[in-house]
Enzyme design. Structure first.
Site, PDB file in Angstrom:
ATOM      1  N   ARG A   1      63.690  24.945 108.384  1.00  0.00           N
ATOM      2  CA  ARG A   1      64.651  25.354 109.400  1.00  0.00           C
ATOM      3  C   ARG A   1      66.021  25.337 108.734  1.00  0.00           C
ATOM      4  O   ARG A   1      66.377  24.371 108.071  1.00  0.00           O
ATOM      5  CB  ARG A   1      64.622  24.337 110.550  1.00  0.00           C
ATOM      6  CG  ARG A   1      65.633  24.633 111.647  1.00  0.00           C
ATOM      7  CD  ARG A   1      65.819  23.431 112.557  1.00  0.00           C
ATOM      8  NE  ARG A   1      66.455  22.319 111.870  1.00  0.00           N
ATOM      9  CZ  ARG A   1      66.655  21.119 112.391  1.00  0.00           C
ATOM     10  NH1 ARG A   1      66.253  20.844 113.608  1.00  0.00           N
ATOM     11  NH2 ARG A   1      67.247  20.159 111.699  1.00  0.00           N
TER      12      ARG A   1
ATOM     13  N   HIS B   1      66.983  10.035 155.206  1.00  0.00           N
ATOM     14  CA  HIS B   1      66.160  10.437 154.048  1.00  0.00           C
ATOM     15  C   HIS B   1      64.816   9.714 154.049  1.00  0.00           C
ATOM     16  O   HIS B   1      63.766  10.319 153.857  1.00  0.00           O
ATOM     17  CB  HIS B   1      66.880  10.098 152.734  1.00  0.00           C
ATOM     18  CG  HIS B   1      68.048  10.980 152.445  1.00  0.00           C
ATOM     19  ND1 HIS B   1      68.196  11.629 151.246  1.00  0.00           N
ATOM     20  CD2 HIS B   1      69.113  11.321 153.195  1.00  0.00           C
ATOM     21  CE1 HIS B   1      69.322  12.327 151.263  1.00  0.00           C
ATOM     22  NE2 HIS B   1      69.890  12.157 152.442  1.00  0.00           N
TER      23      HIS B   1
ATOM     24  N   HIS C   1      74.848  19.932 121.945  1.00  0.00           N
ATOM     25  CA  HIS C   1      75.514  18.651 122.199  1.00  0.00           C
ATOM     26  C   HIS C   1      76.070  18.618 123.616  1.00  0.00           C
ATOM     27  O   HIS C   1      76.312  19.656 124.238  1.00  0.00           O
ATOM     28  CB  HIS C   1      76.596  18.403 121.133  1.00  0.00           C
ATOM     29  CG  HIS C   1      76.016  17.749 119.912  1.00  0.00           C
ATOM     30  ND1 HIS C   1      76.040  16.398 119.712  1.00  0.00           N
ATOM     31  CD2 HIS C   1      75.336  18.281 118.857  1.00  0.00           C
ATOM     32  CE1 HIS C   1      75.433  16.108 118.568  1.00  0.00           C
ATOM     33  NE2 HIS C   1      74.992  17.239 118.031  1.00  0.00           N
TER      34      HIS C   1
HETATM   35  C1  HCA Z   1      74.808  16.661 111.865  1.00  0.00           C
HETATM   36  C2  HCA Z   1      75.129  17.911 112.656  1.00  0.00           C
HETATM   37  C3  HCA Z   1      74.002  18.468 113.485  1.00  0.00           C
HETATM   38  C4  HCA Z   1      72.997  19.173 112.631  1.00  0.00           C
HETATM   39  C5  HCA Z   1      71.927  19.883 113.380  1.00  0.00           C
HETATM   40  C6  HCA Z   1      70.850  20.489 112.523  1.00  0.00           C
HETATM   41  C7  HCA Z   1      74.712  19.416 114.465  1.00  0.00           C
HETATM   42  O1  HCA Z   1      74.860  15.577 112.448  1.00  0.00           O
HETATM   43  O2  HCA Z   1      74.545  16.756 110.692  1.00  0.00           O
HETATM   44  O3  HCA Z   1      70.757  20.193 111.352  1.00  0.00           O
HETATM   45  O4  HCA Z   1      70.068  21.298 113.070  1.00  0.00           O
HETATM   46  O5  HCA Z   1      74.863  19.054 115.624  1.00  0.00           O
HETATM   47  O6  HCA Z   1      75.156  20.475 114.017  1.00  0.00           O
HETATM   48  O7  HCA Z   1      73.363  17.448 114.220  1.00  0.00           O
HETATM   49 CU    CU Z   2      73.756  17.368 116.284  1.00  0.00          CU
END
Ligand code: HCA
Ligand code: CU
Length: 389
Positions: A132, A296, A203
């Site tokens: 990936r 409820h 996030h």
């Molecule tokens: C990190 C950033 C990451 C990577 C996500 C991934 C992000 O902590 O290195 O490698 O798919 O949020 O971009 O978690």
């Molecule tokens: Cu991340």
């Protein structure tokens, strides 16, 4: 159906103060496997010897989930991951011009070379390795850069492109939304004749991680990243339990997850991460299936669906009635039945209700054990009054 990529052991350990010792990591991985997640990101082996060993041991388990490692676009990271025997590798690198110039002292061409060299190297060392590639901070980076790098990464051997909303920037139905992003990226990659699987890593800085992940899914993403309790950097990422609640209850379909594993998994992660499960957390929270107000509880006792749209039973949970300052007569009667006091005189039931409300007003709920004490106390008082008169 979408696949779940669990990042508790990697992203989750980026929660300040969270570290799982190896024996706990092993148990978490086993539970994730029993739950049925497709991928387990076991850690970034080069961070420490302990993480390296843990990744190696988890990768050696006979699990159905594919165990993988996180890796920078560096040969030394790939070598460490390969030594650990993982089946997939999550390679990431930034593709923003500004950051490439100021942090990495390179440009897009330099980044493309570094990324493709590393991917090609990993694939050469283990042709079966699933790779990936994540352009870090994908959604805030120049779209042209993302398309270019993703195309080259796929041509070099990457199987999955992950769209990272690294800062929790996306908002549904605005000009920066995950649905349009995934569609546009898939179309752009198709126009270059590359068709990787798309993953979304969202996030939760604005509390929208789950919503954004679903926008991505609706637009064709096939993999969603999540973690137990949503653990991760800052406000974390998609909460696994919330995600499973939506996937199994919101889509009325067949599914492959063993949902009764969820609560034991949350308990162990919560305990060792020292992060409590919020009482109002979907699916796993103490109050997730507990009804409170009299209106409820009355309706929910006739049919829980009056006040629930998801079924607690597949998760090994039951509908509950809270006994507190909000309780009405029907909650009391129903709970008295549960403790074998169904025959209690109507007048005494009212007295029990008064006492339960009084305890509730002090900021506590009444357990069934305490309800039995209250019922006894009310009966005793009444006998005394009768004896006196
Ligand atoms: C990190 C950033 C990451 C990577 C996500 C991934 C992000 O902590 O290195 O490698 O798919 O949020 O971009 O978690
Ligand atoms: Cu991340």
């Amino acid at each position: 159906m979408v696949s779940i990529f669990d990042a508790t052991l990697r992203e989750g350990e980026q929660t300040p103060g969270v570290y799982f010792p190896e024996h706990v990591k092993l148990e978490i991985a086993n539970q994730l496997d029993k739950l049925g997640v497709a991928y387990i990101e076991a850690g970034h082996p080069l961070i420490s010897n302990e993480i390296y060993t843990a990744v190696k041991h988890i990768a050696a388990q006979p699990l159905k989930s594919l165990v993988g490692a996180h890796s920078r676009s560096l040969q030394q990271d790939v070598d460490a991951a390969l030594e650990c025997g993982v089946k997939f590798l999550g390679i990431f690198y930034c593709v923003s011009d500004e950051r490439l110039k100021h942090v990495f002292k390179t440009d897009l061409n330099g980044a493309v070379k570094q990324i493709t060299d590393v991917i090609a190297y990993a694939k050469k060392m283990n042709p079966k390795l699933l790779i990936r590639f994540t352009p870090e901070d994908t959604v805030r980076s120049d779209f042209y850069n993302v398309v270019n790098v993703a195309t080259e990464a796929v041509n070099a051997g990457a199987d999955i492109i992950s769209i990272a909303d690294t800062t929790g920037f996306m908002i549904p139905h605005t000009e920066h939304n995950m649905y349009d992003y995934v569609k546009r990226l898939k179309d752009s990659l198709a126009s270059k004749n590359v068709y990787p699987k798309i993953a979304v890593h969202c996030h939760n800085d604005l509390g929208l991680a789950v919503a954004n992940a679903f926008e991505g899914f609706r637009a064709g993403a096939e993999i969603i990243d999540a973690s137990v309790l949503g653990l991760g950097e800052r406000a974390g990422i998609v909460d696994l339990a919330t995600l499973l609640g939506i996937l199994t209850q919101g889509f009325n379909g067949e599914h492959q997850w063993n949902l009764e594993q969820l609560i034991p998994l949350y308990k162990i992660v919560s305990h060792y991460a020292d992060v409590s499960i919020p009482v109002n957390s979907p699916v796993v929270g103490k109050n997730a299936f507990k009804h409170c107000a009299g209106v409820h509880t009355h309706a929910a006792q006739l049919n829980p669906l009056h006040y629930q749209s998801i079924d607690p039973r597949p998760f090994g949970r039951i509908m509950e009635i809270s006994l507190d300052h909000m309780s009405g007569i029907s909650s009391i009667k129903c709970s008295l039945e549960k403790i074998g006091e169904a025959e209690l005189d109507q007048e005494l039931v009212k007295e029990v209700l008064v006492k339960v409300k009084e305890v509730g007003q002090s900021g506590r709920t009444v357990s069934l054990e305490e309800l039995a004490m209250i019922a006894n106390w009310v009966k005793k008082l009444n006998e005394e009054i009768k004896n006196v008169s």
